[in-house]
Design a protein around this motif. Structure first.
Motif, PDB file in Angstrom:
ATOM      1  N   SER A  64       0.760   6.135  -3.144  1.00  9.86           N
ATOM      2  CA  SER A  64       0.913   7.438  -3.792  1.00  9.86           C
ATOM      3  C   SER A  64       1.670   7.291  -5.111  1.00  9.86           C
ATOM      4  O   SER A  64       2.749   6.706  -5.150  1.00  9.86           O
ATOM      5  N   GLN A  75       4.352   4.108  -5.119  1.00  8.18           N
ATOM      6  CA  GLN A  75       4.983   3.697  -3.863  1.00  8.18           C
ATOM      7  C   GLN A  75       3.926   3.611  -2.770  1.00  8.18           C
ATOM      8  O   GLN A  75       3.117   4.512  -2.600  1.00  8.18           O
ATOM      9  N   ALA A  76       3.951   2.513  -2.032  1.00  9.88           N
ATOM     10  CA  ALA A  76       3.024   2.323  -0.914  1.00  9.88           C
ATOM     11  C   ALA A  76       3.797   2.419   0.398  1.00  9.88           C
ATOM     12  O   ALA A  76       4.969   2.049   0.473  1.00  9.88           O
ATOM     13  N   THR A  77       3.128   2.912   1.433  1.00 13.35           N
ATOM     14  CA  THR A  77       3.745   3.066   2.752  1.00 13.35           C
ATOM     15  C   THR A  77       2.847   2.445   3.804  1.00 13.35           C
ATOM     16  O   THR A  77       1.650   2.775   3.883  1.00 13.35           O
ATOM     17  N   THR A  79       2.341   2.134   7.845  1.00 16.12           N
ATOM     18  CA  THR A  79       2.727   2.855   9.057  1.00 16.12           C
ATOM     19  C   THR A  79       2.104   2.173  10.270  1.00 16.12           C
ATOM     20  O   THR A  79       0.884   1.984  10.320  1.00 16.12           O
ATOM     21  N   SER A 115       7.483   2.831  10.074  1.00 13.14           N
ATOM     22  CA  SER A 115       6.966   2.648   8.720  1.00 13.14           C
ATOM     23  C   SER A 115       7.995   1.990   7.808  1.00 13.14           C
ATOM     24  O   SER A 115       9.185   1.953   8.100  1.00 13.14           O
ATOM     25  N   THR A 117       8.296   1.218   3.228  1.00 11.94           N
ATOM     26  CA  THR A 117       7.704   1.445   1.911  1.00 11.94           C
ATOM     27  C   THR A 117       7.976   0.255   0.992  1.00 11.94           C
ATOM     28  O   THR A 117       8.913  -0.510   1.210  1.00 11.94           O
TER      29      THR A 117
END
Length: 276
Positions: A64, A75-77, A79, A115, A117
């Motif tokens: 996102s 930033q990537a997450t 999960t 999760s 980030t």
């Protein structure tokens, strides 16, 4: 004598009767006994369904924003479907184009967490570029797509006359061409083409210049064009003709900027039949 015989006969009868009763024993049953059958095996109880492993198909990866201009840091997450075990979950990261979008080698999901980030570093690109970012853990791979765009195209220019200054042109007494230049060197982005127009009255002249020619002289101007213009007076009382100049810039992929327009004063300089 007679009585004696009678007693003997009676005694013999009783003896015979006793012997017959003692010998009347029922014969033993010699038929074979039925073979006992084994009890059917008991079906095992079904094993309880295992809890989903952290690396199951329900894990995911997102970035996102998914579309971003080069040099920004989205930033990537990652999960996981289940909480990370004791010691954490080491997720391996990869970019299929690290020159455009670079990710760290791995990220750790803390014990008990779902999760984590991480930051994606992006570079400046000339054309819109899509990059696949992947994360792997527990035999499962997750993928997200990041689109990196070139700098926004912004058209910007000045019109400058060697005799009348900025925002003006004058008709040259020798060539009857305009003595001004269109200077778009302040425009931004990876520009491939400069698209100019200049309009007087109902007549529009179009002019195209390829990069790096950001500074050009107006082409197609002449008496027929000037005579379409309408006039006005400047702050010094000098009369001029109104001209509108527009510019768009276009990149190599065909993306075009917004149109920028400016009014420009054209001084006839007593050429082309004008008295001023």
């Amino acid at each position: 004598m007679h009585a004696h015989r009678l007693l003997v006969v009676l005694a013999l009868g009783l003896l015979t009767l006793a012997v017959s009763q003692c010998g009347s024993v029922a014969p033993a049953d010699t038929s074979p006994s039925p073979t006992p059958r084994a009890a059917p095996p008991t079906a095992p109880a079904p094993a309880p369904a295992p809890s989903p492993a952290p690396g199951s198909a329900d894990s995911s990866l997102s970035v996102s924003p998914a579309t971003i201009q080069g040099q920004a840091q989205p930033q990537a997450t990652v999960t996981l479907a289940a909480a990370a075990p004791d010691g954490g979950a080491l997720v391996v990261l990869k970019s299929d184009n690290p020159t455009v979008a670079k990710v760290p080698a791995s990220v750790t999901v803390s014990p008990g967490s779902h999760s984590a980030t991480f930051i994606v570093e992006t570079a400046t690109v000339v054309v819109r570029t899509s990059v696949a970012i992947s994360a792997s853990y527990g035999g499962t791979s997750m993928t997200a797509t990041l689109t990196v765009t070139p700098p926004a195209l912004v058209a910007s220019y000045v019109v400058r006359s060697r005799t009348r200054g900025a925002g003006a042109c004058a008709v040259d007494s020798q060539s009857q061409e305009l003595d001004c230049v269109f200077d778009a060197s302040a425009s931004q982005g990876f520009i491939g083409t400069y698209l100019w127009t200049h309009t007087m009255g109902p007549t529009t002249q179009r002019q195209t210049a390829g990069a790096p020619n950001a500074v050009v002289s107006p082409q197609g101007a002449g008496c027929p064009l000037y005579q379409q213009g309408t006039g006005g007076n400047d702050s010094n009382g000098d009369r001029y003709l109104r001209m509108e100049v527009t510019l768009q810039v276009r990149d190599g992929a065909g993306v075009v900027s917004d149109v920028v327009r400016q009014p420009v004063r054209v001084y006839p300089n007593r050429q082309c039949g004008f008295s001023y």
